[in-house]
Design an enzyme around this catalytic site. Structure first.
Site, PDB file in Angstrom:
ATOM      1  N   ASP A   1      -6.540  -6.103  -1.621  1.00  0.00           N
ATOM      2  CA  ASP A   1      -5.149  -6.326  -2.035  1.00  0.00           C
ATOM      3  C   ASP A   1      -5.057  -7.217  -3.262  1.00  0.00           C
ATOM      4  O   ASP A   1      -4.150  -7.053  -4.085  1.00  0.00           O
ATOM      5  CB  ASP A   1      -4.336  -6.900  -0.880  1.00  0.00           C
ATOM      6  CG  ASP A   1      -4.109  -5.882   0.233  1.00  0.00           C
ATOM      7  OD1 ASP A   1      -4.400  -4.694   0.023  1.00  0.00           O
ATOM      8  OD2 ASP A   1      -3.620  -6.280   1.309  1.00  0.00           O
TER       9      ASP A   1
ATOM     10  N   HIS B   1       0.811  -1.224   0.000  1.00  0.00           N
ATOM     11  CA  HIS B   1       0.000   0.000   0.000  1.00  0.00           C
ATOM     12  C   HIS B   1       0.838   1.265   0.000  1.00  0.00           C
ATOM     13  O   HIS B   1       1.940   1.281   0.521  1.00  0.00           O
ATOM     14  CB  HIS B   1      -0.874   0.055   1.262  1.00  0.00           C
ATOM     15  CG  HIS B   1      -1.724  -1.148   1.449  1.00  0.00           C
ATOM     16  ND1 HIS B   1      -1.920  -1.713   2.686  1.00  0.00           N
ATOM     17  CD2 HIS B   1      -2.436  -1.904   0.587  1.00  0.00           C
ATOM     18  CE1 HIS B   1      -2.724  -2.768   2.571  1.00  0.00           C
ATOM     19  NE2 HIS B   1      -3.040  -2.901   1.310  1.00  0.00           N
TER      20      HIS B   1
ATOM     21  N   LYS C   1       6.081   6.378   6.567  1.00  0.00           N
ATOM     22  CA  LYS C   1       5.612   5.533   7.664  1.00  0.00           C
ATOM     23  C   LYS C   1       6.822   5.035   8.443  1.00  0.00           C
ATOM     24  O   LYS C   1       7.839   4.667   7.850  1.00  0.00           O
ATOM     25  CB  LYS C   1       4.878   4.290   7.134  1.00  0.00           C
ATOM     26  CG  LYS C   1       3.618   4.569   6.385  1.00  0.00           C
ATOM     27  CD  LYS C   1       3.032   3.266   5.868  1.00  0.00           C
ATOM     28  CE  LYS C   1       1.845   3.527   4.974  1.00  0.00           C
ATOM     29  NZ  LYS C   1       1.329   2.282   4.391  1.00  0.00           N
TER      30      LYS C   1
ATOM     31  N   TYR D   1       2.213   1.968  13.665  1.00  0.00           N
ATOM     32  CA  TYR D   1       2.609   2.803  12.530  1.00  0.00           C
ATOM     33  C   TYR D   1       2.534   4.271  12.934  1.00  0.00           C
ATOM     34  O   TYR D   1       1.517   4.707  13.458  1.00  0.00           O
ATOM     35  CB  TYR D   1       1.616   2.681  11.369  1.00  0.00           C
ATOM     36  CG  TYR D   1       1.356   1.341  10.778  1.00  0.00           C
ATOM     37  CD1 TYR D   1       1.843   1.034   9.511  1.00  0.00           C
ATOM     38  CD2 TYR D   1       0.573   0.403  11.440  1.00  0.00           C
ATOM     39  CE1 TYR D   1       1.557  -0.188   8.921  1.00  0.00           C
ATOM     40  CE2 TYR D   1       0.296  -0.819  10.856  1.00  0.00           C
ATOM     41  CZ  TYR D   1       0.785  -1.113   9.602  1.00  0.00           C
ATOM     42  OH  TYR D   1       0.507  -2.315   9.017  1.00  0.00           O
TER      43      TYR D   1
END
Length: 181
Positions: free
Chosen positions: A172, A66, A76, A136
């Site tokens: 996904d 992603h 991230k 995250y």
């Protein structure tokens, strides 16, 4: 002890290895501290726009790959709080010398490491231990219309996932191949 910063073959993808303080009570780890040199160098002047937690139950499950498309790109910083995961960054920056290349690092609480995935790189992971949990830090806010990614099994990337894939979301499965971007 200070956090160690390790560069990878992809510019901007960095592994941070921390040293938890341990005593008879347990352990304490600075997951992020902006004034520490390694964190300051890795994160720079980015803001922390959101913090997310995820748990993935099944060994072999894959989440990703992603990213948020420009102009909503985000960095991230990913850390494993429980279990073990094989964390992957894929360089999708058109002007990068490593465009289309991937880098993987095993993350676990025992290793006390984290992976920084810069803007323009996709992120995904495979669960190596049941009930793995990730933390995250995101430099940008989630913009649903900017959410995109690439297929985990793209033959052009040839990611060497360590386990057979056991579970994948429908979202996904529908991601495009690199050649379709």
């Amino acid at each position: 002890m200070p956090t160690e910063l390790r560069a990878t073959a992809i510019a901007g993808v960095l592994e941070l290895i921390s040293q938890p303080f341990q005593d008879h009570r347990g352990a304490f780890l600075n997951a992020f501290r902006e004034q520490e040199p390694a964190f300051a160098e890795a994160w720079g002047d980015r803001r922390i726009a959101q913090v997310n937690l995820s748990r993935t139950d099944r060994v072999g499950a894959i989440r990703g790959l992603h990213l948020q498309a420009a102009p909503h790109s985000e960095a991230k910083l990913v850390r494993c709080l429980r279990g073990r995961v094989w964390d992957v960054a894929v360089d999708l920056r058109q002007d990068s010398a490593t465009y289309g290349q991937w880098q993987a690092v095993e993350l676990s609480p025992e290793q006390a490491n984290a992976l920084l995935i810069p803007e323009g790189c996709a992120h995904g992971f495979q669960v190596l231990e049941a009930n793995s949990e990730l933390l995250y830090l995101h430099s940008g806010t989630w913009v649903p219309e900017a959410e995109t990614g690439i297929r985990w099994d793209d033959p052009q990337l040839a990611i060497a996932w360590p386990l057979p894939m056991s579970e994948l979301s429908d979202r996904d499965r529908a991601l495009p191949f690199l050649s379709g971007l």
